[in-house]
Design an enzyme around this catalytic site. Structure first.
Site, PDB file in Angstrom:
ATOM      1  N   SER A  13       0.331  -7.049 -17.371  1.00  0.00           N
ATOM      2  CA  SER A  13       1.446  -7.753 -16.738  1.00  0.00           C
ATOM      3  C   SER A  13       2.153  -8.684 -17.712  1.00  0.00           C
ATOM      4  O   SER A  13       1.506  -9.497 -18.381  1.00  0.00           O
ATOM      5  CB  SER A  13       0.928  -8.570 -15.555  1.00  0.00           C
ATOM      6  OG  SER A  13       0.244  -7.724 -14.667  1.00  0.00           O
TER       7      SER A  13
ATOM      8  N   SER B 293       0.826  -1.210   0.000  1.00  0.00           N
ATOM      9  CA  SER B 293       0.000   0.000   0.000  1.00  0.00           C
ATOM     10  C   SER B 293       0.861   1.261   0.000  1.00  0.00           C
ATOM     11  O   SER B 293       2.006   1.252   0.478  1.00  0.00           O
ATOM     12  CB  SER B 293      -0.900  -0.001   1.232  1.00  0.00           C
ATOM     13  OG  SER B 293      -0.099   0.008   2.394  1.00  0.00           O
TER      14      SER B 293
ATOM     15  N   GLU C 207       6.412  -0.359  -5.393  1.00  0.00           N
ATOM     16  CA  GLU C 207       5.250  -0.736  -6.223  1.00  0.00           C
ATOM     17  C   GLU C 207       4.031  -0.587  -5.323  1.00  0.00           C
ATOM     18  O   GLU C 207       3.761  -1.450  -4.492  1.00  0.00           O
ATOM     19  CB  GLU C 207       5.398  -2.176  -6.718  1.00  0.00           C
ATOM     20  CG  GLU C 207       6.595  -2.416  -7.620  1.00  0.00           C
ATOM     21  CD  GLU C 207       6.429  -1.817  -9.007  1.00  0.00           C
ATOM     22  OE1 GLU C 207       5.311  -1.388  -9.339  1.00  0.00           O
ATOM     23  OE2 GLU C 207       7.414  -1.760  -9.743  1.00  0.00           O
TER      24      GLU C 207
ATOM     25  N   CYS D 277      -3.455  -4.449  -7.705  1.00  0.00           N
ATOM     26  CA  CYS D 277      -3.129  -3.019  -7.837  1.00  0.00           C
ATOM     27  C   CYS D 277      -3.528  -2.524  -9.217  1.00  0.00           C
ATOM     28  O   CYS D 277      -3.788  -1.347  -9.416  1.00  0.00           O
ATOM     29  CB  CYS D 277      -1.645  -2.819  -7.606  1.00  0.00           C
ATOM     30  SG  CYS D 277      -0.651  -3.903  -8.633  1.00  0.00           S
TER      31      CYS D 277
HETATM   32  P1  NAP Z   1       0.387  -3.540   2.978  1.00  0.00           P
HETATM   33  O1  NAP Z   1      -0.500  -3.559   4.140  1.00  0.00           O
HETATM   34  O2  NAP Z   1       1.089  -2.289   2.617  1.00  0.00           O
HETATM   35  O3  NAP Z   1       1.425  -4.726   3.232  1.00  0.00           O
HETATM   36  C1  NAP Z   1       2.400  -5.064   2.294  1.00  0.00           C
HETATM   37  C2  NAP Z   1       3.571  -5.679   2.989  1.00  0.00           C
HETATM   38  O4  NAP Z   1       4.151  -4.717   3.872  1.00  0.00           O
HETATM   39  C3  NAP Z   1       3.225  -6.889   3.848  1.00  0.00           C
HETATM   40  O5  NAP Z   1       4.282  -7.804   3.794  1.00  0.00           O
HETATM   41  C4  NAP Z   1       3.131  -6.263   5.240  1.00  0.00           C
HETATM   42  O6  NAP Z   1       3.364  -7.172   6.269  1.00  0.00           O
HETATM   43  C5  NAP Z   1       4.248  -5.255   5.176  1.00  0.00           C
HETATM   44  N1  NAP Z   1       4.134  -4.193   6.147  1.00  0.00           N
HETATM   45  C6  NAP Z   1       3.031  -3.599   6.619  1.00  0.00           C
HETATM   46  N2  NAP Z   1       3.369  -2.632   7.511  1.00  0.00           N
HETATM   47  C7  NAP Z   1       4.726  -2.643   7.580  1.00  0.00           C
HETATM   48  C8  NAP Z   1       5.677  -1.890   8.316  1.00  0.00           C
HETATM   49  N3  NAP Z   1       5.313  -0.930   9.150  1.00  0.00           N
HETATM   50  N4  NAP Z   1       6.984  -2.161   8.164  1.00  0.00           N
HETATM   51  C9  NAP Z   1       7.388  -3.134   7.314  1.00  0.00           C
HETATM   52  N5  NAP Z   1       6.532  -3.881   6.589  1.00  0.00           N
HETATM   53  C10 NAP Z   1       5.213  -3.630   6.720  1.00  0.00           C
HETATM   54  O7  NAP Z   1      -0.365  -3.986   1.637  1.00  0.00           O
HETATM   55  P2  NAP Z   1      -1.276  -5.238   1.388  1.00  0.00           P
HETATM   56  O8  NAP Z   1      -2.605  -4.993   1.974  1.00  0.00           O
HETATM   57  O9  NAP Z   1      -0.553  -6.487   1.777  1.00  0.00           O
HETATM   58  O10 NAP Z   1      -1.333  -5.249  -0.206  1.00  0.00           O
HETATM   59  C11 NAP Z   1      -2.258  -4.525  -0.902  1.00  0.00           C
HETATM   60  C12 NAP Z   1      -1.644  -3.251  -1.445  1.00  0.00           C
HETATM   61  O11 NAP Z   1      -0.528  -3.593  -2.273  1.00  0.00           O
HETATM   62  C13 NAP Z   1      -2.605  -2.516  -2.360  1.00  0.00           C
HETATM   63  O12 NAP Z   1      -2.546  -1.139  -2.105  1.00  0.00           O
HETATM   64  C14 NAP Z   1      -2.069  -2.824  -3.758  1.00  0.00           C
HETATM   65  O13 NAP Z   1      -2.406  -1.868  -4.704  1.00  0.00           O
HETATM   66  C15 NAP Z   1      -0.605  -2.894  -3.507  1.00  0.00           C
HETATM   67  N6  NAP Z   1       0.058  -3.650  -4.579  1.00  0.00           N
HETATM   68  C16 NAP Z   1       0.811  -2.966  -5.480  1.00  0.00           C
HETATM   69  C17 NAP Z   1       1.419  -3.643  -6.523  1.00  0.00           C
HETATM   70  C18 NAP Z   1       2.249  -2.921  -7.539  1.00  0.00           C
HETATM   71  O14 NAP Z   1       3.003  -3.582  -8.226  1.00  0.00           O
HETATM   72  N7  NAP Z   1       2.140  -1.613  -7.651  1.00  0.00           N
HETATM   73  C19 NAP Z   1       1.251  -5.031  -6.643  1.00  0.00           C
HETATM   74  C20 NAP Z   1       0.465  -5.690  -5.699  1.00  0.00           C
HETATM   75  C21 NAP Z   1      -0.123  -4.985  -4.670  1.00  0.00           C
HETATM   76  P3  NAP Z   1       2.133  -7.807   7.089  1.00  0.00           P
HETATM   77  O15 NAP Z   1       1.552  -8.793   6.181  1.00  0.00           O
HETATM   78  O16 NAP Z   1       2.781  -8.390   8.269  1.00  0.00           O
HETATM   79  O17 NAP Z   1       1.204  -6.699   7.444  1.00  0.00           O
END
Ligand code: NAP
Length: 487
Positions: free
Chosen positions: A451, A239, A260, A294
């Protein structure tokens, strides 16, 4: 009840940390549960990494970098190729594992396994093509040489929505470039990454090149690693909110970063698009990964002349999809990842409906266990509906009419995100005109999916920085060293 093939794939997963080539328990011996989102039942218990475990993984990556950086490119290429072959050979088991931990339909998981594998193959081919340049300086008395060298130990943090591919598209170019790494998969879906590490072990990757840690508490465990001077690069997929805070942490050691992040993809349909083609593309752009991508089309902007037909056609297709547990044969729509995600999707739909949107199909949860939401099409979307601005991450399609090309482009760009946009038109001049004006890193021109391992995936604005895939993807793991030579 779990079937025997499901138990067998779960039993094959090493549910421990992978550090310096050894599988080990977390420092405090704790574990956390991984759940099947279709049933809410625990399917595995994975080692909970402590901050000390994470620093040990970084230590292994740092030590191994000294030798790995000078490894033969052909050796790196061969390892990637062997890993590719193993992933392909085991794709059925990997797909089943992915569906069990993430929920999406098996057909989608198979497609993701193939997509993840394609990065291993692509970068097995790039590993032996890292080059530099040689030219004369302006006075002619000296030469300008550049060489490309691996950045160093990397930290990778990946999300739950594509449990295998998001890791593979970082790990493969990093290995090809001669980098070492610490990978932290999402807490909700760590099993696919652990299996990938096992496959790399079998493919002959030296211990310490790829280290995997699975902390239940990401923030406190990862921050010391990101701020450690041994880390040289951070690549994150997730995110925008978390990415922003990680960029701040990465600034302490002036790390190279790839981000990303989130998206809010507009899907534009002009009156000359061809309705069936646009609907085919819309179904892929919206329903791939249950809308939890995403790149998911977040809002459909459709020319007023065809908006009603488009919305009705989309509603007919969406309402005919079979919802259920992803492992069941012919299921097309699996559950959302967890209760929070389900609540968020329901909240965004309710907000739009309260403000005046019309529900053509769906608009509600599915009763029973698991986190299911019905594929939904909404029209009459009010300007202040939150789902026009926020990432929905679910099977919900808001359709909004536009009356001019200018209005369509303005609506498409009215977001702080800039990952991908989709554009359907058969007018070649309009296609290029609009494509150039769209403020996104990628454009799907008459196609609902962008992709591809050979293409540079990535966004602009709040969707991030850096590119993954293609020849550009390996550059993220290479530093340029310039040599001024006096001749
Ligand atoms: P997220 O909450 O940001 O989590 C992503 C990763 O970051 C997870 O491994 C999470 O671990 C970790 N994380 C969370 N807080 C952290 C912190 N304070 N310090 C270090 N690591 C931390 O996102 P999500 O809900 O898993 O994924 C959905 C998001 O990803 C959406 O916004 C989507 O658009 C985006 N995304 C982007 C792409 C791209 O290529 N642009 C591709 C796929 C997804 P935990 O699981 O332990 O919380």
């Amino acid at each position: 009840m779990m079937r025997s093939d499901e138990s067998a794939v779960l039993a094959a997963v090493p549910q421990r940390l992978f550090i310096g080539g050894a599988w080990r328990d977390g420092g405090e011996g704790a574990t956390f549960a991984v759940e099947d989102p279709a049933t809410g039942e625990a399917i595995a218990h994975v080692a909970d990494a402590t901050p000390a475990d994470a620093l040990a993984a970084l230590g292994a990556a740092h030590e191994t970098f000294a030798s790995w950086r000078t490894s033969a490119p052909r050796e790196r290429s061969d390892i990637l190729r062997r890993a590719y072959d193993l992933v392909v050979e085991r794709s059925d088991a990997l797909a089943l594992l992915m569906t069990l931990e993430m929920g999406k339909a098996l057909s989608e998981s198979r497609a993701e396994v193939a997509y993840a594998a394609s990065f291993l193959r692509w970068y097995s081919e790039e590993a032996v093509r890292i080059d530099g340049r040689y030219s004369s300086n302006e006075s002619g008395g000296g030469r300008i040489l550049t060489m490309k060298q691996p950045v160093g130990p990397c930290v990778f943090i990946t999300p739950w929505n594509f449990p295998l591919a998001m890791g593979a598209r970082k790990i493969a170019p990093a290995i090809a470039a001669g980098c070492t790494m610490v990978v932290k998969p999402a807490r909700l879906t760590p099993l696919s990454t652990l299996m990938l590490a096992k496959i790399f072990e079998e493919a002959g990757l030296p211990g310490g090149v790829l280290n995997v840690i699975t902390p239940a508490s990401s923030g406190s465990v990862m921050e010391p690693v990101i701020k450690d001077p041994r880390t040289r690069k951070l690549s994150f997929t997730g995110s925008t909110e978390v990415g922003r805070s990680l960029m701040a942490q990465a600034s302490e050691q002036i790390l190279r970063v790839s981000m990303e992040l989130g998206g809010n993809a507009p899907f534009l349909v002009f009156e000359d698009a061809g309705l069936e083609a646009a609907l085919d593309g819309a179904m892929i752009a919206k329903m791939r990964n249950v809308g939890e991508a995403c790149t998911s089309a977040n809002r459909f902007h459709v020319a007023a002349a065809v908006a009603e037909d488009f919305a009705q056609g989309l509603a007919a297709r969406m309402s005919s999809l079979k919802i259920g547990r992803g492992v069941d044969p012919d299921v097309e729509v699996g559950p959302l990842i967890d209760a929070d995600q389900l609540d968020k999707v329901a909240e965004l739909v309710d907000d739009a409906v309260t403000k005046g949107a019309t529900v053509l199909t769906g608009g509600e949860r599915v009763d029973g266990p698991g986190h299911f939401y019905k594929p939904t099409v909404l029209t009459d979307i009010p300007e202040d509906a939150r789902l026009l601005r926020e990432e929905i991450f679910g099977p919900v399609a808001p359709v909004k009419a536009f009356s001019s090309e200018q209005e369509a482009v303005a609506a498409a760009n009215a977001t702080e995100f800039g990952l991908v946009s989709y554009l359907y038109t058969s007018d070649l001049q309009r296609a290029w005109r609009v494509t150039e004006l769209l403020e996104t890193g990628m454009v799907g021109l008459n196609q609902g999916m962008v992709s591809n391992a050979g293409a540079p995936f990535g966004g602009v604005k709040h969707s991030g920085t850096g590119r993954e895939g293609g020849p550009e993807g390996i550059e993220e793991y290479l530093e340029i060293k310039y040599v001024a030579m006096n001749i």
